[in-house]
Write a protein that holds these residues in place. Structure first.
Motif, PDB file in Angstrom:
ATOM      1  N   ASP A   1     -31.023 -20.515 -10.114  1.00  0.00           N
ATOM      2  CA  ASP A   1     -32.169 -20.245  -9.807  1.00  0.00           C
ATOM      3  C   ASP A   1     -33.246 -21.379 -10.179  1.00  0.00           C
ATOM      4  O   ASP A   1     -33.701 -21.754 -11.160  1.00  0.00           O
ATOM      5  N   GLY A   2     -33.732 -21.610  -8.684  1.00  0.00           N
ATOM      6  CA  GLY A   2     -34.601 -22.799  -8.811  1.00  0.00           C
ATOM      7  C   GLY A   2     -36.157 -22.560  -9.370  1.00  0.00           C
ATOM      8  O   GLY A   2     -36.906 -23.464  -9.767  1.00  0.00           O
ATOM      9  N   SER A   3     -36.447 -21.281  -9.315  1.00  0.00           N
ATOM     10  CA  SER A   3     -37.892 -21.335 -10.079  1.00  0.00           C
ATOM     11  C   SER A   3     -37.878 -21.693 -11.313  1.00  0.00           C
ATOM     12  O   SER A   3     -39.178 -21.591 -12.002  1.00  0.00           O
ATOM     13  N   LEU A   4     -36.767 -21.752 -12.053  1.00  0.00           N
ATOM     14  CA  LEU A   4     -36.760 -22.427 -13.563  1.00  0.00           C
ATOM     15  C   LEU A   4     -36.982 -24.064 -13.383  1.00  0.00           C
ATOM     16  O   LEU A   4     -36.912 -24.800 -14.530  1.00  0.00           O
ATOM     17  N   GLY A   5     -36.799 -24.482 -12.198  1.00  0.00           N
ATOM     18  CA  GLY A   5     -36.968 -26.127 -11.989  1.00  0.00           C
ATOM     19  C   GLY A   5     -35.419 -26.622 -12.504  1.00  0.00           C
ATOM     20  O   GLY A   5     -34.464 -26.058 -12.255  1.00  0.00           O
ATOM     21  N   TRP A   6     -35.488 -27.680 -12.885  1.00  0.00           N
ATOM     22  CA  TRP A   6     -34.338 -28.305 -13.516  1.00  0.00           C
ATOM     23  C   TRP A   6     -34.621 -29.430 -14.668  1.00  0.00           C
ATOM     24  O   TRP A   6     -34.780 -30.607 -14.439  1.00  0.00           O
ATOM     25  N   ALA A   7     -35.113 -28.781 -15.776  1.00  0.00           N
ATOM     26  CA  ALA A   7     -35.737 -29.446 -16.725  1.00  0.00           C
ATOM     27  C   ALA A   7     -35.018 -30.420 -17.391  1.00  0.00           C
ATOM     28  O   ALA A   7     -35.499 -31.581 -17.636  1.00  0.00           O
ATOM     29  N   ASP A   8     -33.504 -30.638 -17.394  1.00  0.00           N
ATOM     30  CA  ASP A   8     -32.987 -31.791 -17.881  1.00  0.00           C
ATOM     31  C   ASP A   8     -33.050 -32.933 -17.032  1.00  0.00           C
ATOM     32  O   ASP A   8     -32.624 -34.082 -17.548  1.00  0.00           O
ATOM     33  N   ARG A   9     -33.341 -32.706 -15.738  1.00  0.00           N
ATOM     34  CA  ARG A   9     -33.367 -34.032 -14.657  1.00  0.00           C
ATOM     35  C   ARG A   9     -34.975 -34.534 -14.563  1.00  0.00           C
ATOM     36  O   ARG A   9     -35.101 -35.495 -14.081  1.00  0.00           O
ATOM     37  N   GLY A  10     -35.832 -33.681 -15.202  1.00  0.00           N
ATOM     38  CA  GLY A  10     -37.471 -33.911 -15.055  1.00  0.00           C
ATOM     39  C   GLY A  10     -37.667 -35.100 -16.075  1.00  0.00           C
ATOM     40  O   GLY A  10     -36.923 -35.681 -16.763  1.00  0.00           O
ATOM     41  N   PRO A  11     -38.859 -35.466 -15.951  1.00  0.00           N
ATOM     42  CA  PRO A  11     -39.866 -35.086 -15.068  1.00  0.00           C
ATOM     43  C   PRO A  11     -39.854 -35.379 -13.692  1.00  0.00           C
ATOM     44  O   PRO A  11     -39.258 -36.689 -13.492  1.00  0.00           O
ATOM     45  N   PHE A  12     -40.422 -34.950 -12.636  1.00  0.00           N
ATOM     46  CA  PHE A  12     -40.224 -35.243 -11.340  1.00  0.00           C
ATOM     47  C   PHE A  12     -41.405 -36.018 -10.724  1.00  0.00           C
ATOM     48  O   PHE A  12     -42.685 -35.513 -11.038  1.00  0.00           O
ATOM     49  N   ASP A  13     -41.245 -36.935  -9.863  1.00  0.00           N
ATOM     50  CA  ASP A  13     -42.661 -37.471  -9.240  1.00  0.00           C
ATOM     51  C   ASP A  13     -42.900 -36.335  -8.271  1.00  0.00           C
ATOM     52  O   ASP A  13     -44.321 -36.504  -7.928  1.00  0.00           O
ATOM     53  N   ALA A  14     -42.168 -35.582  -7.501  1.00  0.00           N
ATOM     54  CA  ALA A  14     -42.551 -34.708  -6.655  1.00  0.00           C
ATOM     55  C   ALA A  14     -41.498 -33.582  -6.681  1.00  0.00           C
ATOM     56  O   ALA A  14     -40.256 -33.568  -6.853  1.00  0.00           O
ATOM     57  N   ILE A  15     -41.960 -32.341  -6.407  1.00  0.00           N
ATOM     58  CA  ILE A  15     -41.401 -31.222  -6.455  1.00  0.00           C
ATOM     59  C   ILE A  15     -41.541 -30.344  -5.102  1.00  0.00           C
ATOM     60  O   ILE A  15     -42.747 -30.197  -4.637  1.00  0.00           O
ATOM     61  N   ILE A  16     -40.512 -30.162  -4.234  1.00  0.00           N
ATOM     62  CA  ILE A  16     -40.764 -29.478  -3.079  1.00  0.00           C
ATOM     63  C   ILE A  16     -39.954 -28.182  -2.938  1.00  0.00           C
ATOM     64  O   ILE A  16     -38.926 -28.246  -3.184  1.00  0.00           O
ATOM     65  N   THR A  17     -40.887 -27.183  -2.754  1.00  0.00           N
ATOM     66  CA  THR A  17     -40.130 -25.906  -2.498  1.00  0.00           C
ATOM     67  C   THR A  17     -40.177 -25.212  -1.106  1.00  0.00           C
ATOM     68  O   THR A  17     -41.037 -25.240  -0.598  1.00  0.00           O
ATOM     69  N   THR A  18     -38.899 -24.917  -0.782  1.00  0.00           N
ATOM     70  CA  THR A  18     -38.807 -24.349   0.513  1.00  0.00           C
ATOM     71  C   THR A  18     -38.719 -22.912   0.731  1.00  0.00           C
ATOM     72  O   THR A  18     -37.934 -22.400   1.628  1.00  0.00           O
ATOM     73  N   ALA A  19     -38.712 -22.091  -0.352  1.00  0.00           N
ATOM     74  CA  ALA A  19     -39.030 -20.764  -0.316  1.00  0.00           C
ATOM     75  C   ALA A  19     -40.283 -20.117  -0.937  1.00  0.00           C
ATOM     76  O   ALA A  19     -40.668 -21.128  -1.869  1.00  0.00           O
TER      77      ALA A  19
END
Ligand code: SAH
Length: 220
Positions: free
Chosen positions: A141-159
């Motif tokens: 479930d991507g609404s939780l992001g992916w904390a282990d791999r963050g922080p991110f320079d960009a997050i793009i959500t396609t839903a």
């Protein structure tokens, strides 16, 4: 990259027409336009729909989901790439992997999350076929992001969720950007949220229409 043999000359012409359409609609980044030109879209579609691959429309990919409209892929990619660095990028809603393919050519490393397992696996195959290897896939479930791999320079959500999921802005690096459609099936706005230190600013880019962001994992 795949070639177009078997798709024929019509497709070459429709690909050129699509490029002109993207430019007419305001896409300016040479880098994004070049990637849109060289990324085959037909390989992401079932054979029965492949002849429509270079029309500027969303098309069904099964499981009640769609492949995004090329203009929207170009628009989101341009908006995110021109506003900062693209070292680590998180994508939510892999689908068949078309937007992932475009982002993977703009970013150093892409992390992509999809809640429907069959789609995540299909995307993995498609992107491998294109020779793109800087992508890590996750069925979740991507609404939780992916904390282990963050922080991110960009997050793009396609839903589209109704509201910005709380976890996403907090996984942005300083200077990071989140691009996300927000709203219901009737009305959605594409938002660009930027993080500067502990400050978040928000800008509305377009009125859009995406499939809904759903909670939890799909059953099939
Ligand atoms: N990026 C795709 C568009 C896919 S449509 C493209 O380039 O064509 C949106 C996708 O988001 C669907 O595959 C859907 O299953 C997925 N999705 C919806 N809610 C999700 C969630 N909570 N987490 C991860 N993926 C989700």
């Amino acid at each position: 990259m795949q070639n177009l043999s078997g798709i024929g000359m019509t497709s070459q012409r429709t690909r050129e027409r699509l490029l002109r359409r993207l430019m007419d609609q305001g896409i300016q980044s040479i880098q994004v336009l070049e990637i849109m030109r060289s990324t085959p879209r037909h390989i992401f579609l079932d054979e029965a729909l492949a002849h429509r691959a270079y029309e500027d429309v969303a098309l069904p990919i099964g499981h009640n989901q769609t492949i995004s409209q090329p203009y929207m892929v170009a628009r989101m990619s341009e908006a995110i790439a021109k506003t900062g660095t693209m070292t680590r990028v998180l994508e939510i809603g892999t689908g068949c992997g078309y937007q992932t393919a475009v982002i993977a050519q703009l970013a150093k490393k892409v992390f992509t999350v999809e809640r429907i397992k069959a789609l995540s696996e299909r995307a993995k195959k498609n992107l491998r076929a294109l020779g793109l290897r800087n992508i890590e896939f996750r069925h979740d479930d991507g609404s939780l992001g992916w904390a282990d791999r963050g922080p991110f320079d960009a997050i793009i959500t396609t839903a589209a969720p109704r509201q910005v999921p709380l976890e996403l802005p907090s996984q942005l690096a300083d200077g990071g950007r989140l691009i996300i459609p927000i709203g219901s099936d009737d009305y959605q706005e594409l938002k660009l949220i930027r993080r500067e230190g502990s400050q978040f600013t928000e800008q509305i880019l377009d009125k859009v229409r995406f499939v809904p962001l759903l909670a939890g994992l799909a059953q099939s």
